[in-house]
Write an enzyme that holds these catalytic residues in place. Structure first.
Site: not given
Ligand SMILES: Nc1ncnc2c1ncn2[C@@H]1O[C@H](COP(=O)(O)OP(=O)(O)O)[C@@H](O)[C@H]1O
Ligand SMILES: [Mg+2]
Length: 176
Positions: A15, A87
């Site tokens: 992130s 992912s």
């Protein structure tokens, strides 16, 4: 130019590493080159296609498989698909690589330190205090890709430099 050739540009990274930022730059660049483009951004997918899913390994894998499936449908119709989701799990990424023939994995690498400094959405602060659980890189695993087609180092490059590296690779692979 290979205008008709679809492919999936699969971003993976923490992130705040830069997946959404680079995907938008690339979208503009690919549109300029006459490609059809769709971005499947993790945040948006979780509001729509995957609404209700959480962050357990099982739910994350379901979310990623859905993105992979939609990417496959689009790419086989000539669309340049960019996926921008963390992912974190290698196995499910490799599963999608096997299912989607034209697959270009991009490791959007950024040091955890730098991601925390950026804290684009204020989520690291909450993860570090424990307010958010199962946060990738802090309290949940992130498995780096072993053989990605491209690695960008966003703690060392500008977004434009990272995007340019990816365009160069797409040219080399004859997608552009
Ligand atoms: N080389 C780079 N590539 C992408 N983003 C970068 C880069 N260098 C700095 N940044 C900054 O890092 C942040 C990345 O945020 P974002 O794209 O939302 O990350 P993600 O989508 O991976 O969570 C942005 O504020 C962006 O301006
Ligand atoms: Mg994002």
């Amino acid at each position: 130019m290979n205008q008709e050739k679809g492919f999936t540009l699969w971003f993976t990274g923490l992130s705040g590493a830069g997946k959404s930022t680079i995907s938008k730059i690339l979208e503009d660049e690919l549109l300029k080159r006459g490609k059809k483009v769709e971005i499947l951004d993790g945040d948006e997918v979780r509001e729509n296609l995957s609404k209700g899913l959480g962050f357990s390994k099982e739910d994350r894998d379901i979310n990623i498989k859905r993105i992979g499936y939609v990417a496959k449908l689009l790419a086989r119709n000539g669309v340049a698909v960019i996926t921008a989701a963390i992912s974190p799990y290698r196995q499910v990424r490799d599963h999608i690589r096997n299912e989607n023939k034209e697959f270009v994995e991009v490791y959007v690498n950024c040091s955890l330190y730098q991601c925390i400094q950026r804290d684009v959405k204020g989520l690291y602060k909450k993860a570090l205090t424990g307010e958010i659980k199962q946060f990738t890189g802090v309290s949940d695993p992130y498995e780096e890709p072993l053989n990605p087609e491209v690695v960008v180092e966003t703690h060392l490059e500008t977004p434009q430099q990272s995007a340019a590296k990816i365009i160069e690779k797409l040219e080399q692979l004859n997608y552009l």
